[in-house]
Design an enzyme around this catalytic site. Structure first.
Site, PDB file in Angstrom:
ATOM      1  N   GLU A 182       0.802  -1.230   0.000  1.00  0.00           N
ATOM      2  CA  GLU A 182       0.000   0.000   0.000  1.00  0.00           C
ATOM      3  C   GLU A 182       0.834   1.278   0.000  1.00  0.00           C
ATOM      4  O   GLU A 182       0.759   2.065   0.958  1.00  0.00           O
ATOM      5  CB  GLU A 182      -0.932   0.028   1.218  1.00  0.00           C
ATOM      6  N   GLU A 331      -5.792  -8.289   0.705  1.00  0.00           N
ATOM      7  CA  GLU A 331      -6.313  -7.899   2.021  1.00  0.00           C
ATOM      8  C   GLU A 331      -7.766  -7.466   1.896  1.00  0.00           C
ATOM      9  O   GLU A 331      -8.125  -6.739   0.956  1.00  0.00           O
ATOM     10  CB  GLU A 331      -5.548  -6.707   2.623  1.00  0.00           C
TER      11      GLU A 331
HETATM   12  O1  IFM Z   1      -3.514  -3.189   9.317  1.00  0.00           O
HETATM   13  C1  IFM Z   1      -3.531  -2.651   8.045  1.00  0.00           C
HETATM   14  C2  IFM Z   1      -2.455  -3.276   7.193  1.00  0.00           C
HETATM   15  O2  IFM Z   1      -1.192  -3.094   7.739  1.00  0.00           O
HETATM   16  C3  IFM Z   1      -2.446  -2.661   5.806  1.00  0.00           C
HETATM   17  N1  IFM Z   1      -3.765  -2.646   5.232  1.00  0.00           N
HETATM   18  C4  IFM Z   1      -4.853  -2.164   6.035  1.00  0.00           C
HETATM   19  C5  IFM Z   1      -4.865  -2.881   7.371  1.00  0.00           C
HETATM   20  C6  IFM Z   1      -6.057  -2.395   8.227  1.00  0.00           C
HETATM   21  O3  IFM Z   1      -5.959  -1.028   8.448  1.00  0.00           O
END
Ligand code: IFM
Length: 417
Positions: A182, A331
């Site tokens: 990200e 994710e």
């Molecule tokens: O915890 C984070 C992760 O590190 C990266 N993506 C979003 C998740 C939730 O905020």
């Protein structure tokens, strides 16, 4: 009558974690920032969160909440945690290797730490799971922080040296590589809103970072391929759902366009041709009524007050189809301490993902965020994202009921609707 929606053969099912959020015992830019800012963050909690959140999570007022410390002690308990993942029917697992452990001083690599991660990879494979390895999930070694961290022009060079070392050492064991996690979250939270270290609010720096991150990804992409010919390489991209409050209202639509470009598009454009697969990390639905973001009142929210809008994942995947590349949902998840919404959250997101597959998207895997409750960055430990609950006092793990429902989907490779 219920219907069973089948997912493609060999679909990968699992959960994701990141080193700093679960391992414990890390020393990097975040660990130092946490110690320096814990008191402040505890004091500010009252002005940041709504009353119901403050009542439900009083730990947000304790400074210890904001120090990652031993976290889930996953560094020592990974075998046990991977046993749980296997028990939950997962056939893939995403995790990150910690740069500050592997290269604690510039150019000096620690063989023992690479050995540790080799064992982790072996443990994943021994349990019949496919490892997805992330090289950088936000934390910066202290020596590099002194040199300006990711805003340094030389960041791509430092990152490529580290990537080369890891690829050479672990390349034989790993097929799926994720270079950066990200990048746009870092740009937004570290350089625009300034809530994450190094807490800057600088539009020019933020703008330059896209190119720095794109160059870092491209160099790592080339290096990994040079050292591991069978590798599949991508970066983990957070993609938001956007909507104007008033359709055809110029300024609302303009905000949507800008949001889409900066969050969803720019990194993809800059790395075009250097991704073997695309990723989706989906959490946010944004509705704009110029000049602000507004709530969609009827949508349920997570413990963090993030709106739950499963249809957003359909739209995002559908848009990615135009790239003609395999897609992995690396994710998707929610903070839900009492596990009252997780099962329905997963079900509805998977249903939307399934629709996108039926409409021709080449989606090949889904990783729930996260396997374990973990350290949610500047929010600390109170948000509970895990399929598995962690008692931070005893470090006991408890499988949540929703994890068992997800396990059924993973094992059967189908969704019963
Ligand atoms: O915890 C984070 C992760 O590190 C990266 N993506 C979003 C998740 C939730 O905020």
């Amino acid at each position: 009558m219920s219907e069973k929606l089948k997912f493609p053969d060999n679909f990968l099912w699992g959960a994701a974690t990141s080193a700093h959020q679960v391992e414990g015992g890390n020393r990097n830019d975040w660990s130092e920032w946490e110690k320096a800012n814990a008191e402040r963050l505890a004091k500010e909690a009252g002005s940041k969160w709504e009353k119901w959140q403050q009542d439900k999570f009083p730990e947000m007022f304790n400074s210890e909440n904001y120090v990652s410390g031993r976290a889930c002690d996953h560094y020592n308990r990974y075998e046990n945690d991977l046993d749980i993942a296997k028990e939950l029917g997962h056939n893939a697992h995403r995790f990150s290797v910690e740069w500050s452990r592997i290269e604690p001083e510039e150019g000096k690599f620690d063989e023992r730490e690479v050995e540790h991660y080799r064992k982790v990879i072996q443990a994943i494979k021994n349990r019949g799971m496919e490892p997805f390895v992330t090289l950088w999930h936000w934390t910066i070694p202290l020596w590099l922080e002194k040199k300006g961290g990711c805003e340094s022009r030389k960041f791509p060079e430092y990152f490529s040296k580290y990537s080369e070392y890891v690829a050479k050492k672990l390349g034989k064991e790993v097929k799926f590589w994720i270079t950066l996690n990200e990048p746009t979250s870092v740009i937004a939270s570290s350089y625009l809103t300034g809530v994450w270290p190094p807490q800057k609010k600088n539009i020019l720096k933020a703008w330059r970072l896209y190119k720095i991150f794109a160059r870092s990804h491209i160099r790592a992409y080339e290096i990994i391929h040079k050292n591991c010919p069978d590798a599949q390489v991508g970066f983990a991209n957070i993609l938001h759902s956007f909507e104007p409050y008033r359709r055809k209202w110029f300024l609302d639509e303009l905000m949507v366009r800008i949001g889409k470009y900066l969050t969803n598009r720019r990194m993809l454009n800059l790395t075009e041709g250097y991704n073997d697969f695309l990723t989706v990390q989906y959490y946010f639905h944004n509705r704009f009524r110029f000049p602000k973001k507004v709530r969609t009142e009827h949508l349920p929210v997570t413990d963090m007050n993030w709106e739950i809008f499963p249809h957003g994942i359909y739209r995002i995947i559908n848009k990615l189809k135009e790239h003609n590349l395999p897609i992995y949902i690396t994710e998707n998840g929610l903070a839900d301490a009492d596990d009252s919404k997780r099962q329905s959250f997963i079900f509805h997101h998977l249903w939307e993902m399934q629709r996108a597959i039926q409409d021709g998207a080449d989606v090949r895997g889904y990783f729930y965020w996260s396997l374990l409750d973990n350290f949610e960055w500047d929010k600390g430990f109170w948000p509970r994202f895990g399929l598995v609950e962690v008692d931070y006092k005893t470090l006991e793990r408890k499988i949540r009921p929703s994890a068992l429902k997800y396990a059924k989907i993973c094992r059967s490779n189908e969704l019963e609707v």
